[in-house]
Design a protein around this motif. Structure first.
Motif, PDB file in Angstrom:
ATOM      1  N   UNK A 295      27.348   1.296   7.977  1.00 58.99           N
ATOM      2  CA  UNK A 295      28.641   1.414   7.303  1.00 58.99           C
ATOM      3  C   UNK A 295      28.492   2.258   6.048  1.00 58.99           C
ATOM      4  N   UNK A 296      29.632   2.581   5.452  1.00 55.56           N
ATOM      5  CA  UNK A 296      29.624   3.265   4.155  1.00 55.56           C
ATOM      6  C   UNK A 296      30.438   2.384   3.219  1.00 55.56           C
ATOM      7  N   UNK A 297      29.828   1.941   2.149  1.00 55.98           N
ATOM      8  CA  UNK A 297      30.567   1.157   1.155  1.00 55.98           C
ATOM      9  C   UNK A 297      30.708   2.040  -0.071  1.00 55.98           C
ATOM     10  N   UNK A 298      31.913   2.327  -0.435  1.00 56.73           N
ATOM     11  CA  UNK A 298      32.104   3.256  -1.543  1.00 56.73           C
ATOM     12  C   UNK A 298      31.633   4.622  -1.091  1.00 56.73           C
ATOM     13  N   UNK A 299      30.634   5.156  -1.749  1.00 59.08           N
ATOM     14  CA  UNK A 299      30.105   6.454  -1.329  1.00 59.08           C
ATOM     15  C   UNK A 299      28.705   6.315  -0.757  1.00 59.08           C
ATOM     16  N   UNK A 300      28.231   5.036  -0.712  1.00 60.54           N
ATOM     17  CA  UNK A 300      26.842   4.848  -0.307  1.00 60.54           C
ATOM     18  C   UNK A 300      26.738   4.310   1.095  1.00 60.54           C
ATOM     19  N   UNK A 301      25.798   4.821   1.889  1.00 59.39           N
ATOM     20  CA  UNK A 301      25.584   4.224   3.205  1.00 59.39           C
ATOM     21  C   UNK A 301      24.948   2.846   3.038  1.00 59.39           C
ATOM     22  N   UNK A 302      25.385   1.907   3.847  1.00 56.28           N
ATOM     23  CA  UNK A 302      24.887   0.537   3.730  1.00 56.28           C
ATOM     24  C   UNK A 302      24.739  -0.025   5.139  1.00 56.28           C
ATOM     25  N   UNK A 346      38.518 -15.840  26.479  1.00 53.55           N
ATOM     26  CA  UNK A 346      39.563 -16.851  26.313  1.00 53.55           C
ATOM     27  C   UNK A 346      39.057 -18.265  26.531  1.00 53.55           C
ATOM     28  N   UNK A 347      37.925 -18.413  27.225  1.00 47.15           N
ATOM     29  CA  UNK A 347      37.388 -19.755  27.455  1.00 47.15           C
ATOM     30  C   UNK A 347      36.097 -19.969  26.659  1.00 47.15           C
ATOM     31  N   UNK A 348      35.893 -19.097  25.660  1.00 45.93           N
ATOM     32  CA  UNK A 348      34.659 -19.193  24.863  1.00 45.93           C
ATOM     33  C   UNK A 348      34.994 -19.416  23.391  1.00 45.93           C
ATOM     34  N   UNK A 349      34.114 -20.162  22.717  1.00 48.82           N
ATOM     35  CA  UNK A 349      34.181 -20.238  21.258  1.00 48.82           C
ATOM     36  C   UNK A 349      33.451 -19.015  20.723  1.00 48.82           C
ATOM     37  N   UNK A 350      34.011 -18.390  19.692  1.00 48.59           N
ATOM     38  CA  UNK A 350      33.337 -17.222  19.101  1.00 48.59           C
ATOM     39  C   UNK A 350      33.172 -17.442  17.601  1.00 48.59           C
ATOM     40  N   UNK A 351      31.937 -17.356  17.149  1.00 47.62           N
ATOM     41  CA  UNK A 351      31.651 -17.464  15.712  1.00 47.62           C
ATOM     42  C   UNK A 351      31.056 -16.131  15.287  1.00 47.62           C
ATOM     43  N   UNK A 352      31.545 -15.622  14.147  1.00 39.60           N
ATOM     44  CA  UNK A 352      31.087 -14.310  13.731  1.00 39.60           C
ATOM     45  C   UNK A 352      30.725 -14.334  12.246  1.00 39.60           C
ATOM     46  N   UNK A 353      29.686 -13.610  11.887  1.00 37.73           N
ATOM     47  CA  UNK A 353      29.216 -13.639  10.508  1.00 37.73           C
ATOM     48  C   UNK A 353      28.602 -12.289  10.124  1.00 37.73           C
ATOM     49  N   UNK A 354      28.815 -11.904   8.872  1.00 36.70           N
ATOM     50  CA  UNK A 354      28.089 -10.741   8.344  1.00 36.70           C
ATOM     51  C   UNK A 354      27.020 -11.287   7.413  1.00 36.70           C
ATOM     52  N   UNK A 355      25.781 -10.902   7.646  1.00 34.91           N
ATOM     53  CA  UNK A 355      24.667 -11.491   6.893  1.00 34.91           C
ATOM     54  C   UNK A 355      24.726 -11.116   5.417  1.00 34.91           C
ATOM     55  N   UNK A 356      24.219 -12.003   4.581  1.00 32.69           N
ATOM     56  CA  UNK A 356      24.082 -11.714   3.152  1.00 32.69           C
ATOM     57  C   UNK A 356      25.334 -11.936   2.331  1.00 32.69           C
ATOM     58  N   UNK A 357      26.389 -12.546   2.932  1.00 28.48           N
ATOM     59  CA  UNK A 357      27.599 -12.834   2.166  1.00 28.48           C
ATOM     60  C   UNK A 357      28.398 -11.598   1.818  1.00 28.48           C
ATOM     61  N   UNK A 358      28.167 -10.513   2.573  1.00 27.02           N
ATOM     62  CA  UNK A 358      28.865  -9.247   2.304  1.00 27.02           C
ATOM     63  C   UNK A 358      30.192  -9.235   3.062  1.00 27.02           C
ATOM     64  N   UNK A 360      33.083  -6.520   4.611  1.00 27.44           N
ATOM     65  CA  UNK A 360      33.262  -5.081   4.825  1.00 27.44           C
ATOM     66  C   UNK A 360      34.610  -4.805   5.447  1.00 27.44           C
ATOM     67  N   UNK A 361      35.161  -3.649   5.118  1.00 27.85           N
ATOM     68  CA  UNK A 361      36.407  -3.224   5.748  1.00 27.85           C
ATOM     69  C   UNK A 361      36.227  -1.867   6.402  1.00 27.85           C
ATOM     70  N   UNK A 362      34.983  -1.392   6.456  1.00 33.23           N
ATOM     71  CA  UNK A 362      34.725  -0.104   7.094  1.00 33.23           C
ATOM     72  C   UNK A 362      34.938  -0.256   8.605  1.00 33.23           C
ATOM     73  N   UNK A 363      35.850   0.529   9.207  1.00 36.73           N
ATOM     74  CA  UNK A 363      36.107   0.367  10.649  1.00 36.73           C
ATOM     75  C   UNK A 363      34.894   0.704  11.507  1.00 36.73           C
ATOM     76  N   UNK A 364      33.906   1.391  10.926  1.00 35.65           N
ATOM     77  CA  UNK A 364      32.723   1.774  11.701  1.00 35.65           C
ATOM     78  C   UNK A 364      31.920   0.575  12.180  1.00 35.65           C
ATOM     79  N   UNK A 365      32.223  -0.604  11.652  1.00 36.96           N
ATOM     80  CA  UNK A 365      31.479  -1.801  12.016  1.00 36.96           C
ATOM     81  C   UNK A 365      31.903  -2.320  13.410  1.00 36.96           C
ATOM     82  N   UNK A 366      33.064  -1.859  13.904  1.00 40.03           N
ATOM     83  CA  UNK A 366      33.609  -2.357  15.181  1.00 40.03           C
ATOM     84  C   UNK A 366      32.598  -2.307  16.335  1.00 40.03           C
ATOM     85  N   UNK A 367      31.945  -1.162  16.471  1.00 38.47           N
ATOM     86  CA  UNK A 367      31.059  -0.970  17.619  1.00 38.47           C
ATOM     87  C   UNK A 367      29.883  -1.954  17.578  1.00 38.47           C
ATOM     88  N   UNK A 368      29.363  -2.209  16.377  1.00 38.53           N
ATOM     89  CA  UNK A 368      28.258  -3.169  16.254  1.00 38.53           C
ATOM     90  C   UNK A 368      28.747  -4.574  16.605  1.00 38.53           C
TER      91      UNK A 368
END
Ligand code: TYD
Ligand code: MG
Length: 452
Positions: A295-302, A346-358, A360-368
């Protein structure tokens, strides 16, 4: 004799009304109007009329002085401010309680060894601040601490000390004698901030204001405060994790794209220069449900690590939970996956997390995210040498993302061997160190990801 007048203020957005209202017409909140006593207008005008000294000038006649900036002593803070503190600027630093606002400001004050600084605290005693300063193990012999909440008293201290930088902790505790309402109310915040702003502009002294955040994540009190100040900085991060981000949401002297990254340690905030390395945990080759997003946060790749857990739903309603990412967008990605790849989420529970308490709103994260969901659902691990950068559209197409070269050079630096991107990203220079895999639709991801 001073005539007093009362006005009702919405404590959420600062709207005023002559009568009490149950619901604010402006922000729609209920029960937020509070009666505040303000000085009568005639009195106020009389007082102000002595201060009319402004003279209109032609724009061509105004001298072109370059902005002078002061080093805050903390590189990450300089970066968000746009390479230092601008003389005469009023900066608001907002954030949740306990996130580290007072620590950051004190640390900056102590890291400016030759500057005379006045730290005004309305919340903590001088002894508490001294204790914190001893933890920080930095020294500035010209840093004055004062416990005061009355602005008139603060100005008299300022006149005596003549500091080069003033820190107010916090604006919600300040009170001006020209108003009778109690500290923290909209009219007090507005008036005290305006007094400080006039002072900053007249004397060219920068002033930092620390501001609280309400439970909804708004800067407490008023939007009006955000209009008065020159720079609004948000201090974010999860209190349970060590990482903290400082982001500018308004900056009259620089870009709002930069972020500053810190880690809270036993001895204060540590600047993080290479955030990608820290946010990614060391994992075994066979860990499923984990993918790395460039991703890119601000101007820095992260580089961030996304984690998904997909399990069979035991109860009728499948659960959806997301930390660090918009839950509705996660729902959208699940719907696209279900429609295009036939996975029955539709028949599954899904839990999702970004590590480190970060967050993000960068749309590039979708594919990951899609890759992590597939990995957990199928129980197949993604190689630790793979990473992703692509946005997913509602039709299941992978859309190109901005600054792809910068993302690729970051992942290459950290030793990744393959990056998955959109097929219609512009052509990239030849690179033997990393394999760039282009995909156009999410249906094709599975084959390219797990079948080498
Ligand atoms: P503080 O600056 O008081 O937060 P705020 O002013 O935003 O309310 O910081 C609070 C937290 O930081 C507190 O929980 C203790 C922690 N902390 C450390 O972990 N290390 C330190 O060196 C310092 C000074 C604070
Ligand atoms: Mg504090």
């Amino acid at each position: 004799m001073t005539k007093s007048k009362t006005i009702y203020y919405c404590q959420n957005c600062g709207t005023q009304s002559a009568t009490w209202l149950g619901k604010c017409n402006n922000c729609g909140q209920w029960n937020t109007f509070v009666e505040e006593i303000v000085q009568s207008t005639s009195q106020k005008n009389k007082h102000d009329s002595n201060n009319f000294q402004s003279v209109p000038q032609l724009i061509s006649e105004i001298s072109d002085i370059p902005i002078s900036r002061i080093d805050s002593g903390i590189n990450e803070l300089n970066r968000v401010l746009g390479s230092g503190i601008v003389a005469g600027s009023l900066v608001l630093l907002g954030g949740d309680p306990g996130i580290g606002k007072s620590t950051l400001m004190l640390q900056s004050a102590l890291a400016m060894p030759d500057a005379k600084i006045l730290y005004v605290s309305g919340e903590e005693s001088s002894i508490q601040i001294k204790l914190r300063a001893s933890r920080l193990k930095q020294k500035n012999n010209l840093c004055y601490i004062v416990n005061e909440t009355n602005t008139q008293a603060i100005f008299s201290h300022i006149n005596a000390i003549k500091p080069q930088l003033i820190i107010i902790d916090s604006i919600q505790t300040l009170q001006t004698s020209s108003l009778d309402s109690s500290a923290g109310t909209v009219s007090q915040i507005r008036e005290t901030a305006a007094e400080l702003q006039r002072f900053a502009k007249q004397t060219n002294t920068p002033v930092f204001l620390i501001g609280h955040i309400t439970k909804d994540g708004m800067l407490a009190g008023p939007k009006v405060l955000e209009h008065i100040v020159d720079v609004v900085l948000q201090f974010e991060g999860d209190r349970n994790y060590g990482y903290r981000l400082v982001r500018a949401t308004k900056n009259r002297f620089g870009s709002i794209d930069e972020i500053g990254i810190f880690e809270m340690t036993q001895t204060g905030l540590r600047e993080v220069d290479n955030p990608s390395e820290i946010l990614i945990s060391q994992r075994d080759e066979d860990t499923t449900g984990v993918a790395i997003a460039a991703t890119i946060e601000g101007l820095r790749p992260l580089l961030i690590e996304v984690q998904a857990l997909v399990t069979a739903a035991i109860y009728g309603n499948p659960q959806r939970s997301s930390t660090g990412f918009d839950l509705r967008r996660l729902g959208m990605l699940l719907a696209v996956l279900e429609k295009k790849c036939g996975h029955k989420f539709g028949i599954k529970d899904v839990f999702f997390n970004i590590a480190g308490g970060i967050r993000t709103e960068d749309p590039a994260v979708d594919l990951a995210i899609i890759a992590a969901l597939l990995s957990s659902s199928l129980d197949i691990a993604i190689s630790t040498k793979d990473c992703f950068a692509g946005e997913i559209s509602l039709s299941g197409e992978i859309r190109p993302v901005s600054r792809i070269e910068q993302r690729i050079s970051e992942v290459q630096k950290l030793g990744y061997k393959r990056i998955f991107i959109a097929s219609n990203n512009p052509k990239l220079p030849e690179n033997n160190h990393i394999k760039v895999i282009r995909i156009s639709k999410i249906e094709h991801l599975l084959a390219k990801l797990f079948i080498n």
